[in-house]
Design an enzyme around this catalytic site. Structure first.
Site, PDB file in Angstrom:
ATOM      1  N   GLY A 203      37.987  42.679  35.509  1.00  0.00           N
ATOM      2  CA  GLY A 203      38.844  43.084  36.395  1.00  0.00           C
ATOM      3  C   GLY A 203      40.047  41.976  36.486  1.00  0.00           C
ATOM      4  N   PRO A 205      41.825  38.887  38.027  1.00  0.00           N
ATOM      5  CG  PRO A 205      43.224  37.136  37.188  1.00  0.00           C
ATOM      6  CD  PRO A 205      43.297  38.526  37.472  1.00  0.00           C
ATOM      7  CB  THR A 207      38.444  41.720  41.633  1.00  0.00           C
ATOM      8  OG1 THR A 207      37.900  41.356  40.158  1.00  0.00           O
ATOM      9  CG2 THR A 207      40.047  42.034  41.308  1.00  0.00           C
ATOM     10  N   GLY A 208      36.121  39.302  42.804  1.00  0.00           N
ATOM     11  CA  GLY A 208      34.821  39.072  42.862  1.00  0.00           C
ATOM     12  C   GLY A 208      33.974  39.219  42.148  1.00  0.00           C
ATOM     13  CD  GLU A 426      66.958  39.534  51.357  1.00  0.00           C
ATOM     14  OE1 GLU A 426      66.294  40.488  51.472  1.00  0.00           O
ATOM     15  OE2 GLU A 426      67.267  38.488  50.442  1.00  0.00           O
TER      16      GLU A 426
END
Length: 641
Positions: A203, A205, A207-208, A426
């Protein structure tokens, strides 16, 4: 009681320091003695007697075998030495010549014997101390470099469980079978089921993946060996394979056990692809890992878990069934997952009563667990800096923006003209977004420099989406070009501030035409336009799978899409110029304008945008992965040139 200040080098034993100091002293002494011996000039005994008679000898030292001293050599004082012969008249001649002399017993043979024996003993001791005797309790010595560096965690001390993991419920369910198998293997073996040999967690970087592996070990209460794939490969040939063997042997001795290898792609990449050879150290390590996976039996209760961000570069022999049997994706969390993750990290922080983590979860689409942990930590730091008793909602909102775009830089001095240009840029994004049917709601617009951006427009989706329609992408192109269009309409001039907007617009348009089949002229085709870096283990050379004529048509279609979006943005801003100028003035006055005030300035009701989004809710789109921020890039000297 004061703690003694230990000034020695960190990680270096005191005995080793003393050993090196002693060795240095001995080497210096030997060198000095050799230098002294080499400095003495060897002369014949007859010349020595002649120099005594001529008064050239300045001092003499007499030993049973040698006569040494100093003499005049071309006006300079030099040392000499000569072999002594039986001469009974020498002493009288030295007295007559008034040469000071002294006698010294000969102990050179004793010194030589002791010195030689001492050097041998010193060498033996140094070899034993540095190579035979381990330097530390964990066995790290020069002869133990082939030992695995994996750390074993005591099952009774593992505190991480599934309660500490949130946002990946499906992955946790997949892991439940492994835990049940480790706790009660007979239940599965009775039916003929075998324990999976390998589990691959992959997965994005943050994500656990590593946290999930630790939670599995904590739930199963078994030995857990953790190592990084980069620890296997060293400068010595064969070390990687030896460490793999040692790691699996340790796991077998502590079975049931879990072996976790982080960043598996460091040793698991595709093998020989035209560079190097079969004796490459990384390939040897991978080969040994494959053998170990096929070698041990399921009844031994050993599971290998690996994590990687690049499953596409792994060797097929490693990922096939029988080695890594299960491939578990650990994706970015959805809105409910983000809320659960925030609650896990908020337990360690004193939160205010006004904080609603559900609202924060909605405002952080695309954030992974590491991002959300950083948000809570940044909010706590901001609250402590302001001497607040607890973390408030304002702190968390500021932390979210810091993670997205960087910290505020209010100290930057910007001229009034450039400030107006930034505000126009903006405001152009904002006005176009508010008049686009398929855009995400505008949450905030700011002209305060933050990170590398001089200003930004923040849009937040109402819900997590996984599909994107053609109309939504076209509106996105128009919104990105709104800043450049506003500059041209109001100042009849363009700046470098739209550099990032133009890059993203071109990338989206090319993806639409070449990969997503959204061009009416070219039709539903997809051609290879991969712009990723070349990976040596997979694709040394790349060849276009389309002709030059098709490439030219793709370029033309991309150009038409961008130009049409720019024309549409200019038309929207020209029609709503009064509202645009009003928003610019409000930005120059307040620097930050939120969604409610934007609706008031542009004449929108708060519910209108929600109704429009609800009408097209069935056309779900894939989230970009991060909140859209239209950067007004800094002007550099190179861009101005």
């Amino acid at each position: 009681m004061k703690q003694r200040n230990n000034k020695r080098l960190p990680g270096v034993p005191l005995r080793q320091i003393l050993l090196w100091i002693l060795t240095f002293i001995i080497v210096v002494s030997i060198y000095s003695k050799m230098g002294q011996n080499q400095a003495a000039k060897e002369i014949d005994y007859s010349d020595f007697k002649a120099k005594v008679t001529n008064g050239e000898i300045l001092s003499v030292t007499i030993t049973p075998d040698m006569v040494t001293g100093t003499f005049k050599d071309n006006g300079k004082e030099s040392k000499f030495q000569t072999i002594k012969v039986e001469d009974n008249s020498l002493v009288q001649e030295l007295v007559d010549a008034k040469v000071p002399f002294k006698a010294q017993a000969d102990k050179s043979w004793i010194y030589s014997v002791l010195f030689n024996i001492g050097m041998v003993l010193l060498f033996v001791f140094a070899w034993w101390f540095l190579f035979i005797r381990p330097q530390r309790n964990d066995g790290r010595s020069a002869l133990n470099f082939a030992k695995s560096k994996a750390k074993m965690q005591d099952p009774s001390k593992q505190e991480v469980t599934f309660k500490d993991v949130a946002g990946c419920d499906e992955a946790k369910e997949e892991m439940q079978d492994i835990i049940k198998f480790l706790k009660n293997p007979k239940k599965f073996q009775t039916l003929g089921a075998k324990l999976p040999k390998g589990i691959l967690l992959y997965g994005a970087p943050g994500t656990g993946k590593t946290l999930l592996a630790k939670a599995v070990a904590g739930e199963a209460k078994v030995a857990f060996f953790s190592a990084s794939a980069s620890e296997f490969v060293e400068m010595f040939v064969g070390v990687g394979a030896a460490r793999v063997r040692d790691l699996f042997n340790n796991a077998k001795n502590n079975a049931p056990a879990i072996i976790f290898i982080d960043e598996l792609d460091a040793v698991g990449r595709r093998r020989f692809a035209g560079i190097g050879g079969g004796h490459d150290e990384r390939e040897q390590t991978l080969n040994q890992l494959l053998i170990e996976l096929d070698g041990f039996e399921s009844k031994q209760g050993i599971i290998l878990m690996g994590s990687t961000n690049r499953p596409d570069v792994l060797d097929p022999a490693l990922t096939r069934p029988g080695r890594f049997d299960r491939h578990i994706n650990v994706p970015a969390p959805d809105m409910q997952g983000r809320k659960d993750i925030l609650e896990v990290h908020a337990k360690k922080v004193k939160m205010g009563k006004d904080v609603d983590l559900g609202v924060i979860a909605k405002s952080t689409p695309g954030f992974v667990g590491a991002d959300l942990a950083n948000v809570i930590n940044e909010a706590a730091i901001l609250a402590a800096r302001a001497d607040k008793p607890a973390v408030e909602t304002d702190d968390i909102e500021e932390a979210v923006e810091r993670v997205m775009a960087g910290p505020q830089r209010r100290s930057r001095v910007i001229s009034e003209h450039e400030k107006r240009v930034i505000a126009a840029h903006e405001a152009g994004h904002t006005v176009v977004a508010k008049h686009s049917k398929h855009s995400d709601p505008v949450h905030k617009v700011s002209i305060i420099p933050r990170g590398p951006a001089l200003g930004y427009t923040m849009q937040l989706p109402l819900e997590d989406k996984y599909l994107t329609t053609k109309s939504e992408i076209l509106d996105k192109l128009t919104i990105l070009l709104g800043g450049r269009a506003a500059e041209e309409i109001l100042f009849d001039e363009i700046t470098t501030g739209a550099h990032d907007d133009l890059s993203r617009t071109t990338a989206y348009a090319r993806k639409m035409v070449a990969e997503l089949g959204m061009s009416e002229k070219l039709g539903p085709i997809s051609v290879q336009t991969d712009q990723n870096e070349v990976f040596l283990g997979m694709d040394l050379s790349r060849h276009k799978n389309y002709s030059e004529e098709l490439a030219r048509e793709i370029d033309n279609e991309v150009s038409l899409l961008v130009k049409e979006s720019y024309r549409k943005a200019k038309a929207i801003l020209t029609e709503n110029r009064a509202a645009l100028e009003k928003l610019i003035e409000r930005l120059l006055e307040k620097e930050v304008v939120d969604s409610d005030e934007i609706d008031e300035i542009l004449g929108f009701k708060k519910e209108s945008q929600t109704d429009e989004k609800a009408a097209s809710a069935d056309e779900e789109k894939k989230a970009d992965g991060k909140t859209q921020i239209s950067d007004n890039a800094e002007k550099t000297e190179e861009e101005n040139a």
